[in-house]
Motif scaffolding. Structure first.
Motif, PDB file in Angstrom:
ATOM      1  N   PHE A  98      -1.041   3.350  -7.354  1.00 35.36           N
ATOM      2  CA  PHE A  98      -0.893   2.232  -8.279  1.00 35.36           C
ATOM      3  C   PHE A  98       0.606   1.962  -8.368  1.00 35.36           C
ATOM      4  CE2 PHE A  98      -4.853   4.210  -9.101  1.00 35.36           C
ATOM      5  CZ  PHE A  98      -5.695   3.328  -9.745  1.00 35.36           C
ATOM      6  N   ALA A  99       1.056   0.833  -7.841  1.00 34.90           N
ATOM      7  CA  ALA A  99       2.484   0.562  -7.736  1.00 34.90           C
ATOM      8  C   ALA A  99       2.833  -0.730  -8.454  1.00 34.90           C
ATOM      9  CB  ALA A  99       2.894   0.466  -6.270  1.00 34.90           C
ATOM     10  N   ASN A 100       3.838  -0.663  -9.322  1.00 36.31           N
ATOM     11  CA  ASN A 100       4.294  -1.851 -10.038  1.00 36.31           C
ATOM     12  C   ASN A 100       5.797  -2.001  -9.853  1.00 36.31           C
ATOM     13  OD1 ASN A 100       3.679  -4.022 -12.194  1.00 36.31           O
ATOM     14  ND2 ASN A 100       5.452  -2.954 -13.037  1.00 36.31           N
ATOM     15  N   VAL A 149       7.443   1.663 -10.018  1.00 37.51           N
ATOM     16  CA  VAL A 149       6.779   2.851 -10.563  1.00 37.51           C
ATOM     17  C   VAL A 149       5.480   3.038  -9.797  1.00 37.51           C
ATOM     18  CG1 VAL A 149       5.619   3.856 -12.557  1.00 37.51           C
ATOM     19  CG2 VAL A 149       7.790   2.675 -12.853  1.00 37.51           C
ATOM     20  N   VAL A 150       5.215   4.267  -9.375  1.00 42.28           N
ATOM     21  CA  VAL A 150       4.032   4.559  -8.581  1.00 42.28           C
ATOM     22  C   VAL A 150       3.278   5.741  -9.188  1.00 42.28           C
ATOM     23  CG1 VAL A 150       3.131   5.116  -6.294  1.00 42.28           C
ATOM     24  CG2 VAL A 150       5.231   3.752  -6.504  1.00 42.28           C
ATOM     25  N   SER A 200       0.836  -1.179   0.000  1.00 40.47           N
ATOM     26  CA  SER A 200       0.000   0.000   0.000  1.00 40.47           C
ATOM     27  C   SER A 200       0.865   1.220   0.000  1.00 40.47           C
ATOM     28  CB  SER A 200      -0.894  -0.023   1.231  1.00 40.47           C
ATOM     29  OG  SER A 200      -1.547   1.201   1.375  1.00 40.47           O
ATOM     30  N   GLY A 201       0.292   2.349  -0.394  1.00 39.89           N
ATOM     31  CA  GLY A 201       1.063   3.569  -0.467  1.00 39.89           C
ATOM     32  C   GLY A 201       0.561   4.613   0.476  1.00 39.89           C
ATOM     33  N   GLY A 211       2.469  -6.115  -8.242  1.00 43.05           N
ATOM     34  CA  GLY A 211       2.125  -4.791  -7.753  1.00 43.05           C
ATOM     35  C   GLY A 211       0.750  -4.758  -7.149  1.00 43.05           C
ATOM     36  N   ASN A 212       0.256  -3.542  -6.882  1.00 46.23           N
ATOM     37  CA  ASN A 212      -1.049  -3.410  -6.278  1.00 46.23           C
ATOM     38  C   ASN A 212      -1.645  -2.033  -6.485  1.00 46.23           C
ATOM     39  OD1 ASN A 212      -0.450  -1.502  -4.141  1.00 46.23           O
ATOM     40  ND2 ASN A 212       0.711  -3.129  -3.167  1.00 46.23           N
TER      41      ASN A 212
END
Length: 217
Positions: free
Chosen positions: A173-175, A145-146, A14-15, A187-188
């Motif tokens: 959105f993170a990969n 990458v976010v 999570s970010g 990612g998630n």
């Protein structure tokens, strides 16, 4: 409900968000590096070139939505396209700590475009994004990458499961970057109450994973 953390476990991550949510934006101390090979904060390997060495441009995977109990449901095809800037520049950020927002030294390449589309129509997003190389215990960690947006700005039809309640409105959105094929992508999409400027500066708080890839089709 299950909390997850972006920096330490991207496949279930999570970010965090941005400024302070009240109008003023904190200074994160970002400084453009003279070259892609200059180390950030003097840390060996923490460079813009190390990010580019793991560059990924397209991911095709199966995404699953995460319930509050942690189950992955309703799998759908995900297409993720990353358009990198023609002339990349690296920005170095010093350690940052403000309440629950904590980050070590990190280097970012801004100016990416992230196109994030699911076959079920729940996500159909074009986002500004940054490629990051963060540190774990003072050493470079995995590159990722976010992109960040808010629930109200989504083009897709996605809504969180009702049992998440009012868990936040910021979505990241993170990969993970692998420099390889879609088969290694992970990612998630995560949701947090933190404001978006923190994510834009590579500061990631704990939050809820709303969707994860890869997952079983």
């Amino acid at each position: 409900m299950r909390w997850v953390l972006l920096v330490l476990g991207l496949a279930g991550c999570s970010g965090g968000g941005g400024g302070d949510g009240g109008g003023s934006t904190p200074s994160f101390g970002g400084k453009k590096l003279a070259s892609l090979t200059e180390p950030c904060q003097g840390i060996t390997g923490l460079t813009g070139q190390a990010v580019l060495d793991q560059k990924t441009e397209k991911v095709e995977a199966t995404l699953g939505y995460v319930t509050a109990s942690g189950s992955k449901v309703s799998p759908t095809a995900l297409t993720l396209d990353l358009i990198w800037p023609g002339s990349a520049a690296a920005t170095c950020y010093p350690p940052y700590e403000e309440g629950a927002a904590v980050a070590g030294p990190r280097v970012g390449i801004a100016g990416l475009e992230m196109r994030f589309v699911t076959a079920d129509g729940k996500f159909d997003e074009t986002l500004e994004a940054t490629a990051w190389l963060t540190t774990v215990s003072g050493a470079p960690g995995p590159a990722m990458v976010v992109g960040v947006t808010t629930r109200s700005a989504l083009n897709g039809t996605w809504e969180p499961f009702p049992d998440y309640g009012q868990a936040g409105s910021t979505l990241s959105f993170a990969n993970r970057l692998t420099g390889a094929t879609s088969a290694q992508a992970s990612g998630n999409v995560s949701m947090t109450a933190a404001p978006p400027a923190e994510i834009a500066a590579g500061v990631f708080r704990s939050g809820f994973a709303m969707a994860i890839w890869p997952t079983a089709p």
